[in-house]
Design a protein around this motif. Structure first.
Motif, mmCIF file in Angstrom:
data_model
loop_
_atom_site.group_PDB
_atom_site.id
_atom_site.type_symbol
_atom_site.label_atom_id
_atom_site.label_comp_id
_atom_site.label_asym_id
_atom_site.label_seq_id
_atom_site.Cartn_x
_atom_site.Cartn_y
_atom_site.Cartn_z
ATOM 1 N N GLY A 118 -33.213 -57.575 105.379
ATOM 2 C CA GLY A 118 -32.128 -56.929 106.127
ATOM 3 C C GLY A 118 -30.821 -56.943 105.356
ATOM 4 O O GLY A 118 -30.049 -55.989 105.357
ATOM 5 N N PHE A 119 -30.577 -58.033 104.652
ATOM 6 C CA PHE A 119 -29.331 -58.220 103.899
ATOM 7 C C PHE A 119 -29.075 -57.064 102.934
ATOM 8 O O PHE A 119 -27.942 -56.595 102.796
ATOM 9 C CB PHE A 119 -29.451 -59.535 103.122
ATOM 10 C CG PHE A 119 -28.233 -59.900 102.336
ATOM 11 C CD1 PHE A 119 -27.113 -60.402 102.974
ATOM 12 C CD2 PHE A 119 -28.203 -59.745 100.955
ATOM 13 C CE1 PHE A 119 -25.981 -60.745 102.240
ATOM 14 C CE2 PHE A 119 -27.084 -60.085 100.230
ATOM 15 C CZ PHE A 119 -25.973 -60.585 100.874
ATOM 16 N N ARG A 120 -30.143 -56.615 102.285
ATOM 17 C CA ARG A 120 -30.053 -55.537 101.305
ATOM 18 C C ARG A 120 -29.310 -54.313 101.830
ATOM 19 O O ARG A 120 -28.535 -53.697 101.111
ATOM 20 C CB ARG A 120 -31.489 -55.137 100.953
ATOM 21 C CG ARG A 120 -31.630 -54.179 99.828
ATOM 22 C CD ARG A 120 -33.083 -53.821 99.637
ATOM 23 N NE ARG A 120 -33.639 -53.228 100.853
ATOM 24 C CZ ARG A 120 -34.930 -53.037 101.054
ATOM 25 N NH1 ARG A 120 -35.806 -53.403 100.144
ATOM 26 N NH2 ARG A 120 -35.364 -52.486 102.167
ATOM 27 N N ASP A 121 -29.527 -53.981 103.104
ATOM 28 C CA ASP A 121 -28.892 -52.790 103.668
ATOM 29 C C ASP A 121 -27.366 -52.884 103.631
ATOM 30 O O ASP A 121 -26.680 -51.870 103.628
ATOM 31 C CB ASP A 121 -29.327 -52.590 105.126
ATOM 32 C CG ASP A 121 -30.730 -51.994 105.218
ATOM 33 O OD1 ASP A 121 -31.545 -52.290 104.337
ATOM 34 O OD2 ASP A 121 -30.985 -51.244 106.166
ATOM 35 N N PHE A 122 -26.862 -54.102 103.674
ATOM 36 C CA PHE A 122 -25.412 -54.283 103.685
ATOM 37 C C PHE A 122 -24.815 -54.204 102.289
ATOM 38 O O PHE A 122 -23.645 -53.919 102.130
ATOM 39 C CB PHE A 122 -25.048 -55.648 104.271
ATOM 40 C CG PHE A 122 -25.312 -55.746 105.725
ATOM 41 C CD1 PHE A 122 -24.259 -55.722 106.620
ATOM 42 C CD2 PHE A 122 -26.593 -55.850 106.225
ATOM 43 C CE1 PHE A 122 -24.487 -55.813 107.976
ATOM 44 C CE2 PHE A 122 -26.838 -55.935 107.579
ATOM 45 C CZ PHE A 122 -25.772 -55.921 108.460
ATOM 46 N N THR A 123 -25.648 -54.521 101.313
ATOM 47 C CA THR A 123 -25.077 -54.596 99.966
ATOM 48 C C THR A 123 -24.747 -53.216 99.422
ATOM 49 O O THR A 123 -23.895 -53.091 98.567
ATOM 50 C CB THR A 123 -26.033 -55.319 98.990
ATOM 51 O OG1 THR A 123 -27.243 -54.570 98.854
ATOM 52 C CG2 THR A 123 -26.343 -56.719 99.467
ATOM 53 N N ARG A 124 -25.398 -52.183 99.930
ATOM 54 C CA ARG A 124 -25.088 -50.856 99.418
ATOM 55 C C ARG A 124 -23.618 -50.530 99.655
ATOM 56 O O ARG A 124 -22.876 -50.217 98.728
ATOM 57 C CB ARG A 124 -25.956 -49.768 100.061
ATOM 58 C CG ARG A 124 -25.820 -48.423 99.359
ATOM 59 C CD ARG A 124 -26.562 -47.310 100.074
ATOM 60 N NE ARG A 124 -25.886 -46.871 101.276
ATOM 61 C CZ ARG A 124 -24.866 -46.012 101.299
ATOM 62 N NH1 ARG A 124 -24.415 -45.488 100.184
ATOM 63 N NH2 ARG A 124 -24.297 -45.686 102.438
#
Lengths: 323, 323
Positions: A224-230
């Motif tokens: 889920g974290f990945r979605d925020f890093t964009r």
């Protein structure tokens, strides 16, 4: 006007970041402009624009770029739009239309308008489109297709000028909406500024945790974290300026967000599963509406269509230029 | 063992949601299992599994499904894993391996372990992979490729059983890491549970704003909001259970998140642009690491590769079954 006649004769773009360079490419691809003049404060960026070849003319200064232009679009970070307006003001032609692409409108109108001579038409704009990448290499001609562009003309704006700016954006494939700068700033505070702030914040929190290593955060980011890093990889200068320029609206929606988060926190602490379930069901319906409106697709997005690709794709480094 | 010999003879999957149905497809596609038995508490889901044809046997109950299985994987929401363990316990064969796919490990081990007979090997697992979609139609064989699977075996676990579970996940294309349930729960609290909570919360806050219409939130979602709605569309039952089961770790990371957010809020209020810029630059580097590690691609992701598609794709409605 025939379907493919240019909407403007000579469009000057000040700043060749993601948005400016996409505008140049799109204006040429759709014949929205007969000629596209591009400039940027950075000599490195100007040289790169010449290499990439998406401008008819690369001007060495903003003042030089606007000479003879019937549309000038300022595509620099919000914090320097006022300076640019002051610089170009003496060189602007009679009846030129001046616009911008800033993500904040109230503060930008206040910063730019006082510098502009009475003979020009000021029609501020904000294309709600972008990627997390920056610089002249990052732009592409279809960035604005099927995306909204918000215009915030002053109440006494020249109707013909507003209509031409609308026609320009529609030619690039955008849908256009008109609203006041104040309402724009509130709408964008919730749909764009707060999401970016939250994303930046959670990525920072993860980076600071000492009980979980950075390697672990990265490995398991697919949870889920990945979605925020964009969006937390967006241009730092641009976003610093956005938060400073839209302070009041951002603090307002942030206050509500924090209040709502405290409610969830309490529900977790006290084991109130029904409160969690109710919210989680409601948010699912909103997602469905976004997909139905064409602003997103329903394709499952695990690793962004390239889960099997093991070769990392090089990421363009940020340029100093505007976005 | 030859490269393509099955890792297990008969794998029983309890729950045919996104994960269970992906496991069935992947186990068959990679010959990780000689036979795959699937069941689900919902008759509708069982009927659909028969139609889709990704199981060798569709059993009508969990107890029936596990008979003769040398690997049983419980793929139901965390809140009902204990019940399922109690139900299957009497039917488990000697030396069967029991595993699961729950997103929380400490609470799940406490809920399942007491029900399991001494003759079975319990090797809890958590594949860090998924999409926002649910139900047996949502699964696909490549879901676990290039994703991490975390095993949290008890200290006295049978080494051969752990090795076989590892080999099973590796056959499906996953990378495997072993850690304690406690550490798992902290790592996932920051990389998965907190991001989901924040996403659910911001979507709820936007929905509640009365000064900005829901139509506006949806129209202008491309400004950043859209990225949050994907994970806020995840299965409500699954996520309610996750927050209740991993309460302490979630509250711990949420406390840090809130503290950090207050720091940013203050920086915005007082116009401290340097503090914002510092954080926004740091977070960009973390994104780069995630891409370099292969957990994401650098492709700009505006409208998820389908900006030009105007036809909305139908979204599968949630099933009652596990995920």
């Amino acid at each position: 006007m025939p379907e493919d006649a240019p909407v403007f004769e000579r469009v000057a773009l000040i700043g060749a970041g993601l948005i400016g360079s996409s505008l140049a490419r799109a204006a040429r691809a759709t014949h929205a402009a007969k000629a596209v003049v591009v400039t940027d404060a950075s000599e490195t960026v100007r040289a790169r624009v010449r290499e990439l070849g998406f401008a008819d003319v690369v001007a060495t200064s903003a003042a030089e770029a606007v000479v003879g232009a019937d549309l000038v679009i300022v595509c620099v970070p919000v914090g320097v739009q006022g300076e640019v307006a002051a610089e170009i003001a003496p060189a602007l032609g009679t009846a030129a239309v001046v616009s911008d692409v800033g993500s904040v409108k109230g503060a930008v109108v206040r910063a730019m308008a006082p510098h502009l001579p009475a003979h020009v038409h000021f029609v501020p704009a904000h294309p709600v489109a972008g990627t997390e990448q920056s610089g002249p290499d990052a732009g592409f001609a279809t960035l604005f297709q099927n995306r909204w562009c918000i215009l915030t003309p002053p109440q006494d704006a020249d109707e013909a000028a507003v209509a031409k700016v609308r026609a320009f954006w529609e030619r690039l494939g955008s849908k256009v909406e008109i609203m006041t700068p104040e309402h724009h700033d509130l709408v964008l505070a919730i749909t764009s500024h707060l999401p970016h702030l939250i994303a930046y914040n959670i990525v920072g929190t993860a980076d600071d945790l000492q009980t979980v290593t950075e390697g672990e955060v990265i490995k398991f980011s697919a949870g889920g974290f990945r979605d925020f890093t964009r969006i937390a990889a967006s241009d730092p200068t641009m976003w610093r300026d956005v938060f400073l320029a839209n302070r009041d609206a951002v603090l307002e929606v942030l206050g509500r967000f924090t209040e709502d988060l405290a409610y969830l926190q309490r529900a977790i602490r006290w084991g109130e599963g029904d409160k969690l379930f109710d919210l989680f069901s409601r948010t699912r319906a909103i997602r469905r509406s976004i997909i139905e409106s064409g602003q997103e697709t329903a394709a499952p997005d695990f690793g962004r269509h390239a889960a099997a690709e093991s070769k990392p794709v090089p990421i363009p480094r940020p340029y100093g230029g505007g976005e």
